[in-house]
Design an enzyme around this catalytic site. Structure first.
Site, PDB file in Angstrom:
ATOM      1  N   LEU A   1     -42.409 -60.998   1.057  1.00  0.00           N
ATOM      2  CA  LEU A   1     -43.394 -60.414   0.157  1.00  0.00           C
ATOM      3  C   LEU A   1     -44.289 -59.635   1.117  1.00  0.00           C
ATOM      4  O   LEU A   1     -44.423 -60.018   2.258  1.00  0.00           O
ATOM      5  CB  LEU A   1     -44.137 -61.530  -0.587  1.00  0.00           C
ATOM      6  CG  LEU A   1     -43.191 -62.493  -1.340  1.00  0.00           C
ATOM      7  CD1 LEU A   1     -43.961 -63.642  -1.954  1.00  0.00           C
ATOM      8  CD2 LEU A   1     -42.390 -61.754  -2.398  1.00  0.00           C
TER       9      LEU A   1
ATOM     10  N   ASN B   1     -44.031 -62.496   8.460  1.00  0.00           N
ATOM     11  CA  ASN B   1     -44.272 -61.203   9.132  1.00  0.00           C
ATOM     12  C   ASN B   1     -45.047 -60.214   8.267  1.00  0.00           C
ATOM     13  O   ASN B   1     -44.646 -59.072   8.069  1.00  0.00           O
ATOM     14  CB  ASN B   1     -42.959 -60.582   9.628  1.00  0.00           C
ATOM     15  CG  ASN B   1     -41.990 -60.243   8.505  1.00  0.00           C
ATOM     16  OD1 ASN B   1     -42.081 -60.791   7.417  1.00  0.00           O
ATOM     17  ND2 ASN B   1     -41.076 -59.327   8.766  1.00  0.00           N
TER      18      ASN B   1
ATOM     19  N   ASN C   1     -30.994 -55.739   8.877  1.00  0.00           N
ATOM     20  CA  ASN C   1     -30.925 -56.473  10.132  1.00  0.00           C
ATOM     21  C   ASN C   1     -30.752 -57.963   9.852  1.00  0.00           C
ATOM     22  O   ASN C   1     -31.606 -58.539   9.189  1.00  0.00           O
ATOM     23  CB  ASN C   1     -32.229 -56.252  10.921  1.00  0.00           C
ATOM     24  CG  ASN C   1     -32.124 -56.754  12.339  1.00  0.00           C
ATOM     25  OD1 ASN C   1     -31.055 -57.160  12.782  1.00  0.00           O
ATOM     26  ND2 ASN C   1     -33.226 -56.775  13.045  1.00  0.00           N
TER      27      ASN C   1
ATOM     28  N   ASP D   1     -33.129 -62.752   1.897  1.00  0.00           N
ATOM     29  CA  ASP D   1     -33.740 -61.784   2.836  1.00  0.00           C
ATOM     30  C   ASP D   1     -34.246 -60.560   2.068  1.00  0.00           C
ATOM     31  O   ASP D   1     -34.159 -59.421   2.555  1.00  0.00           O
ATOM     32  CB  ASP D   1     -32.763 -61.398   3.960  1.00  0.00           C
ATOM     33  CG  ASP D   1     -33.486 -60.734   5.145  1.00  0.00           C
ATOM     34  OD1 ASP D   1     -34.737 -60.647   5.125  1.00  0.00           O
ATOM     35  OD2 ASP D   1     -32.799 -60.296   6.083  1.00  0.00           O
TER      36      ASP D   1
HETATM   37 ZN   LIG Z   1     -34.434 -61.628   9.926  1.00  0.00          ZN
END
Ligand SMILES: [Zn+2]
Length: 429
Positions: free
Chosen positions: A59, A90, A277, A304
């Site tokens: 989010l 992150n 990624n 993800d």
């Molecule tokens: Zn990752």
């Protein structure tokens, strides 16, 4: 809150029954003639699963509310059948303190749509050097149990060892984004092989993942702690995880829906929608990931979900942001590819999309088996629905949807969170 009577649902694919929900709890399962005053949800022909749990959601709040807010992400999650999502650390600022974790928890609660469970950063500012406030985050109201620098790898073995030792004390787990930064640097964006060479894209070799996972399972063994491998993308990583589990090492692993289907050839058109990624891999890896999910080597499916604003994604391939949307399509993809091929039955889907992720994250009230006494987090699936994905219909604020235009068989019909219907047929209830 009125009671809810769900009639005729096939519970985890094991047979049809009625389910009565009162005060947010399943109070009766079987043949229920009447429940006075209850709202009735006719689930004839639908499969009922314990509410889905996503171990890996981005989010973008705080920091990039133009790409996703906790509210918009929670809405996308509810529509996708989720009743709990783990929000990666992150953000900007990073979730590396107790206060930051509690803020995410509170913003999630305010949505009333899903449990938003903050993941804590392993290191301060995701810088990979100094451990974040792991203990304080765990002792906070957020009760943070899963820690990850996701987006970056905890590449210093000494830092990883200390983090594992630290979380062992309270039963925590470190979720590792395995990417050796010397083998696959920040520019690496395509599976290293003949195609990446031809396209002139910086290669991201599978061994950059496999070597970190091999190191981490040995650190988990050495420390007696728990490690979780985020977004496994190669057959080699599957081999390492399979070996480690056979040794009794406390390792768990997740795979994304996109790595179960999409392959590296999609990069031939340089469409940044397919930049992710770890990168999309060749078919041999995809086949190994499916088999590993079916046989339990890989424990869970995790989305993800990585929303990005248009101005970050619409660039030349090498400059575009990494990541794809996933919350709204995950169940349909798993249904289409895993159930459709016979690799998983519905009890298996319950295992990989609800029970295992809830166990890994220590979420006691999620991941049940739809039994009397369980919290009423329930996902109703129409196994025969055929849905063509339309990125314009998404509740996410972003549009980087790699499934746009694809037909998938199996769709979330409704989501029940704490006894309340939160979503039905692709819209909030
Ligand atoms: Zn990752």
């Amino acid at each position: 809150m009125p009671s809810l009577l769900i009639t005729g649902a096939d519970l985890l694919g094991r047979g049809a029954a009625d389910v009565l929900v009162e005060d947010g709890v399943i109070t009766e399962v079987g043949s229920i003639r009447s429940a006075r005053g209850a709202d009735v949800l006719d689930a004839d022909g639908l499969v009922a699963l314990p509410g889905l749990v996503d171990l890996h959601t981005h989010l973008r709040e705080p920091g990039r509310e133009d790409a996703e807010t906790i509210a918009s992400g929670a809405a996308a999650a509810a529509v996708g059948g989720f009743t709990a999502v783990l929000a990666m650390a992150n953000t900007d600022p990073v979730t590396d303190t107790a206060e930051a974790a509690e803020r995410i928890l509170d913003l999630g609660r305010a949505t009333g749509l899903v449990d938003v469970v903050p993941v804590g950063a392993v290191t301060k500012g995701l810088a990979g050097e100094e451990l974040a406030e792991l203990g304080l985050m765990h002792r906070s109201r957020a009760r943070t149990t899963v820690f990850s620098d996701d987006g970056r790898c905890v590449h210093d073995a000494r830092v990883m060892r200390r983090a594992l030792e630290y979380v062992r004390a309270f039963g925590g787990v470190v979720s590792q984004h395995a990417q050796d930064p010397h083998l696959a640097g920040p520019q690496a964006c395509a599976h290293e092989g003949e195609l990446s060479g031809r396209l002139g894209l910086p290669g991201w070799p599978g061994v950059a993942e496999e070597s970190v996972v091999a190191r981490d399972v040995m650190l988990a063994r050495h420390t007696g702690s728990r490690v979780h491998v985020a977004h496994v993308s190669t057959a080699g990583t599957v081999e390492v995880v399979r070996w480690a589990k056979a040794q009794g090492i406390a390792v768990t692993a997740e795979v994304t829906p996109h790595h179960l289907v999409l392959t590296t050839d999609l990069l031939a058109g340089y469409d940044p929608t397919f930049k992710v990624n770890p990168p999309l891999r060749p078919q041999e890896d995809v086949d190994a990931l499916r088999a590993a999910l079916a046989d339990g080597t890989i424990d869970a499916v995790a989305t993800d979900h990585a929303p990005h604003a248009r101005q970050d994604k619409e660039h030349a391939f090498v400059d575009a942001a990494f990541g794809m949307l996933g919350l709204e399509t995950a169940l349909a993809v798993v249904s289409d590819v895993m159930v459709g091929s016979g690799l998983l039955d519905w009890a298996g889907v319950a295992r990989v999309m609800s029970q295992a992720p809830a166990r890994i994250a220590g979420l006691g009230t999620h991941g049940g088996a739809l039994e009397v006494g369980d919290a009423a987090h329930i996902t109703l699936v129409d196994p025969t629905a055929e849905l063509t994905v339309d990125r314009g219909a998404s509740l996410s604020l972003s549009r980087n949807n790699p499934w746009h235009g694809r037909m998938l068989r199996g769709a979330v019909h409704a989501t029940v969170f704490g006894g309340r219907v939160t979503a039905q047929k692709g819209a909030l209830a």
